[in-house]
Design a protein around this motif. Structure first.
Motif, PDB file in Angstrom:
ATOM      1  N   MET A   6       0.837  -1.207   0.000  1.00 21.25           N
ATOM      2  CA  MET A   6       0.000   0.000   0.000  1.00 21.25           C
ATOM      3  C   MET A   6       0.864   1.245   0.000  1.00 21.25           C
ATOM      4  SD  MET A   6      -3.113  -0.566   2.710  1.00 21.25           S
ATOM      5  CE  MET A   6      -3.462   1.180   2.663  1.00 21.25           C
ATOM      6  N   GLY A   7       0.247   2.358  -0.331  1.00 12.99           N
ATOM      7  CA  GLY A   7       0.954   3.632  -0.285  1.00 12.99           C
ATOM      8  C   GLY A   7       0.267   4.602  -1.206  1.00 12.99           C
ATOM      9  N   PRO A   8       0.468   5.895  -0.992  1.00 12.72           N
ATOM     10  CA  PRO A   8      -0.196   6.904  -1.823  1.00 12.72           C
ATOM     11  C   PRO A   8       0.302   6.851  -3.270  1.00 12.72           C
ATOM     12  CG  PRO A   8       1.441   7.909  -0.385  1.00 12.72           C
ATOM     13  CD  PRO A   8       1.339   6.477   0.029  1.00 12.72           C
ATOM     14  N   PRO A   9      -0.460   7.444  -4.198  1.00 13.25           N
ATOM     15  CA  PRO A   9      -0.006   7.500  -5.588  1.00 13.25           C
ATOM     16  C   PRO A   9       1.389   8.130  -5.647  1.00 13.25           C
ATOM     17  CG  PRO A   9      -2.239   8.365  -5.410  1.00 13.25           C
ATOM     18  CD  PRO A   9      -1.754   8.113  -4.011  1.00 13.25           C
ATOM     19  N   GLY A  10       2.312   7.449  -6.327  1.00 12.16           N
ATOM     20  CA  GLY A  10       3.668   7.981  -6.449  1.00 12.16           C
ATOM     21  C   GLY A  10       4.639   7.446  -5.409  1.00 12.16           C
ATOM     22  N   ALA A  11       4.166   6.578  -4.527  1.00 13.63           N
ATOM     23  CA  ALA A  11       5.039   6.076  -3.450  1.00 13.63           C
ATOM     24  C   ALA A  11       6.062   5.058  -3.957  1.00 13.63           C
ATOM     25  CB  ALA A  11       4.212   5.469  -2.328  1.00 13.63           C
ATOM     26  N   GLY A  12       5.855   4.559  -5.176  1.00 17.30           N
ATOM     27  CA  GLY A  12       6.807   3.597  -5.724  1.00 17.30           C
ATOM     28  C   GLY A  12       6.349   2.156  -5.579  1.00 17.30           C
ATOM     29  N   LYS A  13       5.050   1.973  -5.439  1.00 18.50           N
ATOM     30  CA  LYS A  13       4.499   0.627  -5.246  1.00 18.50           C
ATOM     31  C   LYS A  13       4.836  -0.290  -6.416  1.00 18.50           C
ATOM     32  CE  LYS A  13       0.152   1.816  -4.828  1.00 18.50           C
ATOM     33  NZ  LYS A  13       0.148   3.277  -4.858  1.00 18.50           N
ATOM     34  N   GLY A  14       4.601   0.211  -7.627  1.00 17.80           N
ATOM     35  CA  GLY A  14       4.794  -0.625  -8.816  1.00 17.80           C
ATOM     36  C   GLY A  14       6.222  -1.145  -8.930  1.00 17.80           C
ATOM     37  N   THR A  15       7.179  -0.251  -8.719  1.00 16.90           N
ATOM     38  CA  THR A  15       8.601  -0.610  -8.812  1.00 16.90           C
ATOM     39  C   THR A  15       8.941  -1.685  -7.790  1.00 16.90           C
ATOM     40  OG1 THR A  15       9.002   1.713  -9.318  1.00 16.90           O
ATOM     41  CG2 THR A  15      10.931   0.379  -8.758  1.00 16.90           C
ATOM     42  N   GLN A  16       8.563  -1.456  -6.551  1.00 13.41           N
ATOM     43  CA  GLN A  16       8.903  -2.398  -5.480  1.00 13.41           C
ATOM     44  C   GLN A  16       8.106  -3.695  -5.612  1.00 13.41           C
ATOM     45  OE1 GLN A  16      11.397  -2.017  -3.504  1.00 13.41           O
ATOM     46  NE2 GLN A  16      11.848   0.099  -4.059  1.00 13.41           N
ATOM     47  N   ALA A  17       6.876  -3.592  -6.072  1.00 11.21           N
ATOM     48  CA  ALA A  17       6.012  -4.783  -6.178  1.00 11.21           C
ATOM     49  C   ALA A  17       6.691  -5.855  -7.023  1.00 11.21           C
ATOM     50  CB  ALA A  17       4.658  -4.415  -6.781  1.00 11.21           C
ATOM     51  N   LYS A  18       7.252  -5.452  -8.155  1.00  8.47           N
ATOM     52  CA  LYS A  18       7.847  -6.431  -9.065  1.00  8.47           C
ATOM     53  C   LYS A  18       9.054  -7.112  -8.423  1.00  8.47           C
ATOM     54  CE  LYS A  18       6.110  -4.393 -13.304  1.00  8.47           C
ATOM     55  NZ  LYS A  18       5.575  -3.126 -12.731  1.00  8.47           N
ATOM     56  N   VAL A  19       9.931  -6.329  -7.806  1.00  9.29           N
ATOM     57  CA  VAL A  19      11.141  -6.892  -7.196  1.00  9.29           C
ATOM     58  C   VAL A  19      10.782  -7.862  -6.064  1.00  9.29           C
ATOM     59  CG1 VAL A  19      13.381  -6.336  -6.175  1.00  9.29           C
ATOM     60  CG2 VAL A  19      12.244  -4.657  -7.619  1.00  9.29           C
ATOM     61  N   GLN A 117       4.482  14.392   1.187  1.00  5.88           N
ATOM     62  CA  GLN A 117       3.667  15.015   0.149  1.00  5.88           C
ATOM     63  C   GLN A 117       4.482  15.707  -0.963  1.00  5.88           C
ATOM     64  OE1 GLN A 117       0.534  14.495   0.379  1.00  5.88           O
ATOM     65  NE2 GLN A 117      -0.267  15.802  -1.247  1.00  5.88           N
ATOM     66  N   ASP A 118       5.503  16.477  -0.582  1.00  9.74           N
ATOM     67  CA  ASP A 118       6.294  17.208  -1.580  1.00  9.74           C
ATOM     68  C   ASP A 118       6.987  16.264  -2.548  1.00  9.74           C
ATOM     69  OD1 ASP A 118       5.562  19.501  -0.426  1.00  9.74           O
ATOM     70  OD2 ASP A 118       7.481  19.937   0.556  1.00  9.74           O
ATOM     71  N   GLU A 119       7.586  15.225  -1.993  1.00  4.62           N
ATOM     72  CA  GLU A 119       8.287  14.239  -2.819  1.00  4.62           C
ATOM     73  C   GLU A 119       7.302  13.537  -3.770  1.00  4.62           C
ATOM     74  OE1 GLU A 119      11.565  13.307  -2.899  1.00  4.62           O
ATOM     75  OE2 GLU A 119      11.401  11.398  -3.993  1.00  4.62           O
ATOM     76  N   LEU A 120       6.084  13.259  -3.272  1.00 10.56           N
ATOM     77  CA  LEU A 120       5.076  12.575  -4.089  1.00 10.56           C
ATOM     78  C   LEU A 120       4.709  13.397  -5.315  1.00 10.56           C
ATOM     79  CD1 LEU A 120       2.628  11.181  -1.389  1.00 10.56           C
ATOM     80  CD2 LEU A 120       4.178   9.878  -2.853  1.00 10.56           C
ATOM     81  N   VAL A 121       4.462  14.694  -5.100  1.00  9.07           N
ATOM     82  CA  VAL A 121       4.059  15.555  -6.213  1.00  9.07           C
ATOM     83  C   VAL A 121       5.184  15.618  -7.249  1.00  9.07           C
ATOM     84  CG1 VAL A 121       3.396  17.897  -6.857  1.00  9.07           C
ATOM     85  CG2 VAL A 121       2.454  16.875  -4.796  1.00  9.07           C
ATOM     86  N   GLN A 122       6.416  15.778  -6.764  1.00  9.26           N
ATOM     87  CA  GLN A 122       7.579  15.797  -7.654  1.00  9.26           C
ATOM     88  C   GLN A 122       7.630  14.543  -8.522  1.00  9.26           C
ATOM     89  OE1 GLN A 122       9.926  17.865  -8.449  1.00  9.26           O
ATOM     90  NE2 GLN A 122       8.876  19.388  -7.186  1.00  9.26           N
ATOM     91  N   ARG A 123       7.514  13.397  -7.854  1.00  9.10           N
ATOM     92  CA  ARG A 123       7.638  12.125  -8.567  1.00  9.10           C
ATOM     93  C   ARG A 123       6.538  11.949  -9.607  1.00  9.10           C
ATOM     94  NH1 ARG A 123       8.700   7.289  -4.239  1.00  9.10           N
ATOM     95  NH2 ARG A 123      10.534   8.116  -3.193  1.00  9.10           N
ATOM     96  N   LEU A 124       5.318  12.356  -9.234  1.00  9.67           N
ATOM     97  CA  LEU A 124       4.188  12.147 -10.150  1.00  9.67           C
ATOM     98  C   LEU A 124       4.303  13.047 -11.371  1.00  9.67           C
ATOM     99  CD1 LEU A 124       1.351  11.703  -7.539  1.00  9.67           C
ATOM    100  CD2 LEU A 124       2.104  10.008  -9.199  1.00  9.67           C
ATOM    101  N   LEU A 125       4.741  14.286 -11.154  1.00 10.12           N
ATOM    102  CA  LEU A 125       4.875  15.189 -12.289  1.00 10.12           C
ATOM    103  C   LEU A 125       5.989  14.705 -13.213  1.00 10.12           C
ATOM    104  CD1 LEU A 125       4.270  18.619 -10.516  1.00 10.12           C
ATOM    105  CD2 LEU A 125       2.734  17.398 -12.065  1.00 10.12           C
ATOM    106  N   GLN A 126       7.049  14.159 -12.615  1.00  7.02           N
ATOM    107  CA  GLN A 126       8.147  13.611 -13.412  1.00  7.02           C
ATOM    108  C   GLN A 126       7.665  12.400 -14.218  1.00  7.02           C
ATOM    109  OE1 GLN A 126      11.431  12.779 -10.876  1.00  7.02           O
ATOM    110  NE2 GLN A 126      12.804  12.256 -12.554  1.00  7.02           N
ATOM    111  N   ARG A 127       6.884  11.541 -13.562  1.00 12.27           N
ATOM    112  CA  ARG A 127       6.356  10.354 -14.234  1.00 12.27           C
ATOM    113  C   ARG A 127       5.442  10.762 -15.390  1.00 12.27           C
ATOM    114  NH1 ARG A 127       3.070   6.061 -10.733  1.00 12.27           N
ATOM    115  NH2 ARG A 127       1.282   7.382 -11.138  1.00 12.27           N
ATOM    116  N   ALA A 128       4.697  11.838 -15.194  1.00 12.37           N
ATOM    117  CA  ALA A 128       3.796  12.319 -16.241  1.00 12.37           C
ATOM    118  C   ALA A 128       4.570  12.576 -17.526  1.00 12.37           C
ATOM    119  CB  ALA A 128       3.086  13.580 -15.771  1.00 12.37           C
ATOM    120  N   GLU A 129       5.772  13.129 -17.378  1.00 15.61           N
ATOM    121  CA  GLU A 129       6.586  13.427 -18.561  1.00 15.61           C
ATOM    122  C   GLU A 129       7.106  12.159 -19.213  1.00 15.61           C
ATOM    123  OE1 GLU A 129       9.716  16.231 -17.880  1.00 15.61           O
ATOM    124  OE2 GLU A 129       8.316  17.669 -16.981  1.00 15.61           O
ATOM    125  N   VAL A 130       7.530  11.201 -18.388  1.00 16.04           N
ATOM    126  CA  VAL A 130       8.158   9.991 -18.905  1.00 16.04           C
ATOM    127  C   VAL A 130       7.141   9.008 -19.483  1.00 16.04           C
ATOM    128  CG1 VAL A 130       9.667   8.041 -18.315  1.00 16.04           C
ATOM    129  CG2 VAL A 130       9.993  10.248 -17.189  1.00 16.04           C
TER     130      VAL A 130
END
Ligand code: ADP
Length: 191
Positions: A6-19, A117-130
């Protein structure tokens, strides 16, 4: 091994889930990924889910529950599974309890990735670009965060009361976070 990440959007769930899932030889089941695959294939399920996803809303429980039930019924999930993005509502918790009970097993642990919260917004906006996800615009991100706080965060207490919860700091290098997850899982399984 039956795990929830579990974790908020952008917490890195997908990345960690696979590993983590690979390590235990179980499938990582991401409801977000399954929905997105259905949207891109233009299936009936994809058509149903798309309008909710694009608005940052949750797909209705009946739709999501049935999809997860079918996925968990597949052969590769017999030894266990790691759920990423499910359950997100109290109703989904009840549904999952039933699904796991039916298999004759128990939930082993719920891992919560914590990120400020600040880190989450950063990560999500970065992901939006990628990644070019249609739900990574600023308004939709805000709505997804709101819904997480209202509907999903309360589940943390539910699992804490059951003694299944481990909280892991999600800030740092990917490998560091993975190591923290393994260490936390070791402690909960030995307790
Ligand atoms: P994130 O965790 O970054 O918000 P996901 O990829 O997990 O993104 O999910 C994307 C979208 O898929 C969600 O915003 C929601 O619309 C839908 N979704 C995923 N899992 C669920 C769920 N368990 N219940 C309802 N909707 C879901």
């Amino acid at each position: 091994m039956r795990l929830i990440l579990m974790g908020p959007p952008g917490a890195g769930k997908g990345t960690q889930a696979k590993v983590v899932a690979d390590h235990f030889g179980i499938p990582a089941i991401s409801t977000g990924d399954i929905f997105r695959a259905n949207v891109s294939q233009g299936t009936e399920l994809g058509l149903q889910a798309k309008k909710f996803m694009d608005a940052g809303e949750y797909v209705p429980d009946e739709v999501t529950n049935l999809m997860v039930r079918n996925r968990i019924d597949e052969d590769d999930a017999r030894p266990g599974f790691l759920l990423d993005g499910y359950p997100r509502t109290v109703a989904q918790v009840a549904e999952l309890d039933g699904m796991i009970k039916f298999t004759g097993h128990e939930l082993d642990a719920v891992v919560v990735l914590t990120v400020n919260q600040d880190e989450l917004v950063q990560r999500l906006l970065q992901r939006a670009e990628v990644e070019n996800r249609t739900d990574d615009t600023e308004d939709v991100i805000r709505r997804r965060q709101e819904l997480y706080a209202e509907e999903t965060e309360p589940l943390i207490d539910v699992y804490r009361e059951r003694g299944k919860l481990v909280e892991v700091d999600g800030i740092g290098e990917i490998d560091e976070v993975t190591e923290r997850i393994f260490a936390a899982l070791k402690s909960v399984r030995e307790s």
